[in-house]
Design a protein around this motif. Structure first.
Motif, PDB file in Angstrom:
ATOM      1  N   ALA A  63       0.831  -1.203   0.000  1.00  0.00           N
ATOM      2  CA  ALA A  63       0.000   0.000   0.000  1.00  0.00           C
ATOM      3  C   ALA A  63       0.865   1.252   0.000  1.00  0.00           C
ATOM      4  O   ALA A  63       0.539   2.254  -0.645  1.00  0.00           O
ATOM      5  CB  ALA A  63      -0.925  -0.009   1.220  1.00  0.00           C
ATOM      6  N   GLU A  64       1.989   1.190   0.704  1.00  0.00           N
ATOM      7  CA  GLU A  64       2.874   2.350   0.812  1.00  0.00           C
ATOM      8  C   GLU A  64       3.742   2.543  -0.428  1.00  0.00           C
ATOM      9  O   GLU A  64       4.151   3.668  -0.727  1.00  0.00           O
ATOM     10  CB  GLU A  64       3.769   2.191   2.052  1.00  0.00           C
ATOM     11  N   LEU A  65       4.027   1.461  -1.141  1.00  0.00           N
ATOM     12  CA  LEU A  65       4.982   1.524  -2.251  1.00  0.00           C
ATOM     13  C   LEU A  65       4.360   1.229  -3.612  1.00  0.00           C
ATOM     14  O   LEU A  65       5.071   0.891  -4.555  1.00  0.00           O
ATOM     15  CB  LEU A  65       6.133   0.535  -1.992  1.00  0.00           C
ATOM     16  N   ALA A  66       3.053   1.378  -3.703  1.00  0.00           N
ATOM     17  CA  ALA A  66       2.391   1.132  -4.992  1.00  0.00           C
ATOM     18  C   ALA A  66       2.976   2.028  -6.080  1.00  0.00           C
ATOM     19  O   ALA A  66       3.142   1.608  -7.228  1.00  0.00           O
ATOM     20  CB  ALA A  66       0.887   1.369  -4.860  1.00  0.00           C
ATOM     21  N   GLY A  67       3.311   3.260  -5.729  1.00  0.00           N
ATOM     22  CA  GLY A  67       3.867   4.190  -6.702  1.00  0.00           C
ATOM     23  C   GLY A  67       5.255   3.818  -7.181  1.00  0.00           C
ATOM     24  O   GLY A  67       5.737   4.361  -8.182  1.00  0.00           O
ATOM     25  N   CYS A  68       5.897   2.892  -6.471  1.00  0.00           N
ATOM     26  CA  CYS A  68       7.241   2.447  -6.867  1.00  0.00           C
ATOM     27  C   CYS A  68       7.214   1.141  -7.651  1.00  0.00           C
ATOM     28  O   CYS A  68       8.259   0.649  -8.070  1.00  0.00           O
ATOM     29  CB  CYS A  68       8.114   2.279  -5.620  1.00  0.00           C
ATOM     30  N   GLY A  69       6.021   0.573  -7.806  1.00  0.00           N
ATOM     31  CA  GLY A  69       5.911  -0.639  -8.606  1.00  0.00           C
ATOM     32  C   GLY A  69       5.633  -1.904  -7.823  1.00  0.00           C
ATOM     33  O   GLY A  69       5.516  -2.979  -8.427  1.00  0.00           O
ATOM     34  N   MET A  70       5.506  -1.823  -6.487  1.00  0.00           N
ATOM     35  CA  MET A  70       5.170  -3.018  -5.716  1.00  0.00           C
ATOM     36  C   MET A  70       3.695  -3.359  -5.956  1.00  0.00           C
ATOM     37  O   MET A  70       2.842  -2.478  -6.031  1.00  0.00           O
ATOM     38  CB  MET A  70       5.434  -2.792  -4.230  1.00  0.00           C
ATOM     39  N   ILE A  71       3.404  -4.642  -6.072  1.00  0.00           N
ATOM     40  CA  ILE A  71       2.055  -5.111  -6.398  1.00  0.00           C
ATOM     41  C   ILE A  71       1.358  -5.576  -5.133  1.00  0.00           C
ATOM     42  O   ILE A  71       1.889  -6.403  -4.385  1.00  0.00           O
ATOM     43  CB  ILE A  71       2.119  -6.269  -7.412  1.00  0.00           C
ATOM     44  N   GLY A  72       0.158  -5.054  -4.886  1.00  0.00           N
ATOM     45  CA  GLY A  72      -0.635  -5.458  -3.736  1.00  0.00           C
ATOM     46  C   GLY A  72      -1.750  -6.394  -4.138  1.00  0.00           C
ATOM     47  O   GLY A  72      -2.312  -6.286  -5.228  1.00  0.00           O
ATOM     48  N   VAL A  73      -2.065  -7.323  -3.239  1.00  0.00           N
ATOM     49  CA  VAL A  73      -3.100  -8.324  -3.512  1.00  0.00           C
ATOM     50  C   VAL A  73      -3.941  -8.516  -2.255  1.00  0.00           C
ATOM     51  O   VAL A  73      -3.408  -8.519  -1.135  1.00  0.00           O
ATOM     52  CB  VAL A  73      -2.469  -9.675  -3.924  1.00  0.00           C
ATOM     53  N   GLY A  74      -5.240  -8.693  -2.426  1.00  0.00           N
ATOM     54  CA  GLY A  74      -6.095  -9.116  -1.324  1.00  0.00           C
ATOM     55  C   GLY A  74      -6.856  -8.010  -0.626  1.00  0.00           C
ATOM     56  O   GLY A  74      -6.656  -6.819  -0.859  1.00  0.00           O
ATOM     57  N   SER A  75      -7.739  -8.435   0.263  1.00  0.00           N
ATOM     58  CA  SER A  75      -8.633  -7.503   0.946  1.00  0.00           C
ATOM     59  C   SER A  75      -7.905  -6.630   1.961  1.00  0.00           C
ATOM     60  O   SER A  75      -8.257  -5.468   2.148  1.00  0.00           O
ATOM     61  CB  SER A  75      -9.757  -8.274   1.636  1.00  0.00           C
ATOM     62  N   VAL A  76      -6.898  -7.178   2.647  1.00  0.00           N
ATOM     63  CA  VAL A  76      -6.166  -6.377   3.633  1.00  0.00           C
ATOM     64  C   VAL A  76      -5.431  -5.242   2.934  1.00  0.00           C
ATOM     65  O   VAL A  76      -5.495  -4.076   3.353  1.00  0.00           O
ATOM     66  CB  VAL A  76      -5.173  -7.257   4.433  1.00  0.00           C
ATOM     67  N   TRP A  77      -4.756  -5.564   1.848  1.00  0.00           N
ATOM     68  CA  TRP A  77      -4.077  -4.523   1.069  1.00  0.00           C
ATOM     69  C   TRP A  77      -5.076  -3.485   0.573  1.00  0.00           C
ATOM     70  O   TRP A  77      -4.840  -2.282   0.677  1.00  0.00           O
ATOM     71  CB  TRP A  77      -3.358  -5.168  -0.117  1.00  0.00           C
ATOM     72  N   SER A  78      -6.205  -3.940   0.050  1.00  0.00           N
ATOM     73  CA  SER A  78      -7.223  -3.025  -0.473  1.00  0.00           C
ATOM     74  C   SER A  78      -7.742  -2.094   0.617  1.00  0.00           C
ATOM     75  O   SER A  78      -7.951  -0.895   0.386  1.00  0.00           O
ATOM     76  CB  SER A  78      -8.379  -3.832  -1.074  1.00  0.00           C
ATOM     77  N   ASP A  79      -7.924  -2.622   1.813  1.00  0.00           N
ATOM     78  CA  ASP A  79      -8.426  -1.794   2.917  1.00  0.00           C
ATOM     79  C   ASP A  79      -7.388  -0.777   3.381  1.00  0.00           C
ATOM     80  O   ASP A  79      -7.750   0.330   3.806  1.00  0.00           O
ATOM     81  CB  ASP A  79      -8.846  -2.683   4.091  1.00  0.00           C
ATOM     82  N   TYR A  80      -6.106  -1.125   3.306  1.00  0.00           N
ATOM     83  CA  TYR A  80      -5.064  -0.141   3.633  1.00  0.00           C
ATOM     84  C   TYR A  80      -5.027   0.964   2.568  1.00  0.00           C
ATOM     85  O   TYR A  80      -4.888   2.145   2.884  1.00  0.00           O
ATOM     86  CB  TYR A  80      -3.697  -0.810   3.736  1.00  0.00           C
ATOM     87  N   VAL A  81      -5.152   0.573   1.302  1.00  0.00           N
ATOM     88  CA  VAL A  81      -5.126   1.560   0.226  1.00  0.00           C
ATOM     89  C   VAL A  81      -6.293   2.531   0.336  1.00  0.00           C
ATOM     90  O   VAL A  81      -6.152   3.743   0.142  1.00  0.00           O
ATOM     91  CB  VAL A  81      -5.143   0.858  -1.150  1.00  0.00           C
ATOM     92  N   SER A  82      -7.470   2.004   0.678  1.00  0.00           N
ATOM     93  CA  SER A  82      -8.667   2.847   0.759  1.00  0.00           C
ATOM     94  C   SER A  82      -8.712   3.705   2.019  1.00  0.00           C
ATOM     95  O   SER A  82      -9.486   4.655   2.097  1.00  0.00           O
ATOM     96  CB  SER A  82      -9.920   1.971   0.705  1.00  0.00           C
ATOM     97  N   GLY A  83      -7.880   3.357   3.009  1.00  0.00           N
ATOM     98  CA  GLY A  83      -7.890   4.096   4.263  1.00  0.00           C
ATOM     99  C   GLY A  83      -8.798   3.491   5.312  1.00  0.00           C
ATOM    100  O   GLY A  83      -8.876   3.999   6.435  1.00  0.00           O
TER     101      GLY A  83
END
Length: 372
Positions: A63-83
């Motif tokens: 969630a923190e490094l999406a802008g650098c190219g790290m790939i996030g997967v799953g509901s936990v990642w999605s919830d961190y991205v959404s806040g």
């Protein structure tokens, strides 16, 4: 595919991880050992390593490094991205001290899932579900066990919920285990992307001294005496090779000293030492012998044996006077000459020399005593 323990600071510097590889980060240590740093992931991305994160610290870092190219997967990642989630303790769990890597506690994200589903099947009212999550969020993560979930539920009078949860877990021990579900999704994603070329992220180059120290500290290489830390091998040469000043000067001379005297150049020229570079390490270890590598192993074993015999021992506690005495002997100089000798051997003065030498002192003292 290789499965490894929870990731920690330094693991991405493993030389077996190369461009084109995919690393899936799920769990990681953070309490009893340094956690994985963001710049380590960025460094891997910049080298052409695909990094996927999910479930736990993997979801946080993705969630923190999406802008650098790290790939996030799953509901936990999605919830961190959404806040929806913002606390590290949402995914924190405790493990036993006997080496069993299975979780002993429930992460808060699992509590949220169970409470939400409990409200959906009407064994909890929405307000009761919110209260349950709120009360368990106040419990220290290492104490947030299933037993704690049950006790707090019953204390609040939510007996129907506790009975329902026990029944569901008896049928499926992984009931509402969102971290497990996300981890499996991440592994499936990695497999699906196996044939997709990995492009190195552009512009992700780190040249700070601090980051180079991390890289050098974790650099290793397989030798005739097993996998050894490259920095420890170089340190051994800096201490025990009588001609190492010439080796270091050969290295420094390649950085445009422009006629500076050796004593001055060794102090002011920053070579940006990179111990993952084969050319650099070959030059710095030009005088190394198999016996030298054997000694590096031997000194490490002496320290380990001392720790087993006296758990309170650690090399960093060795008195500085003893370290200086060893240096004057090894370098065949006076106490006043140690500072200059250190600089010409590639060390940042006597202060760094003292820290570098400490892991070798006990073995050296025992060798001297045995020779008498």
């Amino acid at each position: 595919m290789r499965t490894r323990p929870p990731i920690r600071h330094g693991d991405l510097f493993d030389p077996e991880i190369v461009a084109g590889d995919t690393v899936v980060i799920i769990d990681g240590v953070y309490h009893h050992a340094p956690a994985l740093r963001h710049k380590e992931i960025i460094w891997a991305l910049g080298r052409g390593v695909r990094v996927i994160g999910a479930a736990s610290i993997g979801a946080l870092r993705a969630a923190e490094l999406a802008g650098c190219g790290m790939i996030g997967v799953g509901s936990v990642w999605s919830d961190y991205v959404s806040g929806l989630l913002d606390g590290d303790d949402e995914v924190a769990v405790a493990q036993s001290t006997d080496g069993d890597l299975r979780s002993c506690t429930w992460p808060l994200v699992r509590v949220r899932k169970v409470a939400s589903l409990g409200a959906l099947v009407r064994v909890l009212l929405p307000a009761e579900a919110h209260r349950l999550v709120h009360d368990l969020a106040d419990v220290y993560y290492a104490h947030r066990s299933l037993d704690a979930v049950m006790q707090i539920s019953r204390r609040q009078g939510r007996y129907a919920f506790a009975a329902w949860l026990a029944q569901e877990l008896a049928a499926n021990p992984h009931f509402c285990d969102v971290k497990r579900d996300d981890a499996l999704k991440a592994i499936r994603t990695a497999r699906e992307m196996a044939d997709v070329p990995v492009d190195a992220a552009q512009g992700l180059v780190w040249q700070t001294r601090c980051f180079r120290q991390w890289v050098n500290a974790f650099a290793t290489k397989t030798t005739d005496h097993g996998r050894l830390p490259t920095l420890r091998r170089v340190n051994y040469q800096q201490i025990f090779d009588p001609d190492y000043k010439d080796v270091w000067w050969d290295h420094v001379s390649g950085f445009g000293v422009h006629g500076l005297p050796r004593a001055v150049a060794c102090r002011v020229v920053n070579t940006g030492l990179d111990l993952t570079d084969e050319t650099t390490t070959a030059l710095l270890l030009a005088h190394e012998t198999p016996d030298d590598r054997a000694s590096v192993v031997h000194y490490a074993r002496v320290n380990e044996q001392a720790r087993q015999e006296q758990p309170q021992f650690f090399p960093e506690a060795i008195k500085e006077d003893a370290v200086r005495d060893m240096l004057t002997t090894a370098w065949r100089t006076t106490a006043d000459g140690l500072e200059e000798e250190a600089w010409q051997r590639g060390l940042h003065g006597l202060r760094e020399a003292v820290e570098v030498v400490r892991p070798f002192v006990l073995g050296f003292i025992r060798e001297v005593e045995a020779a008498r």
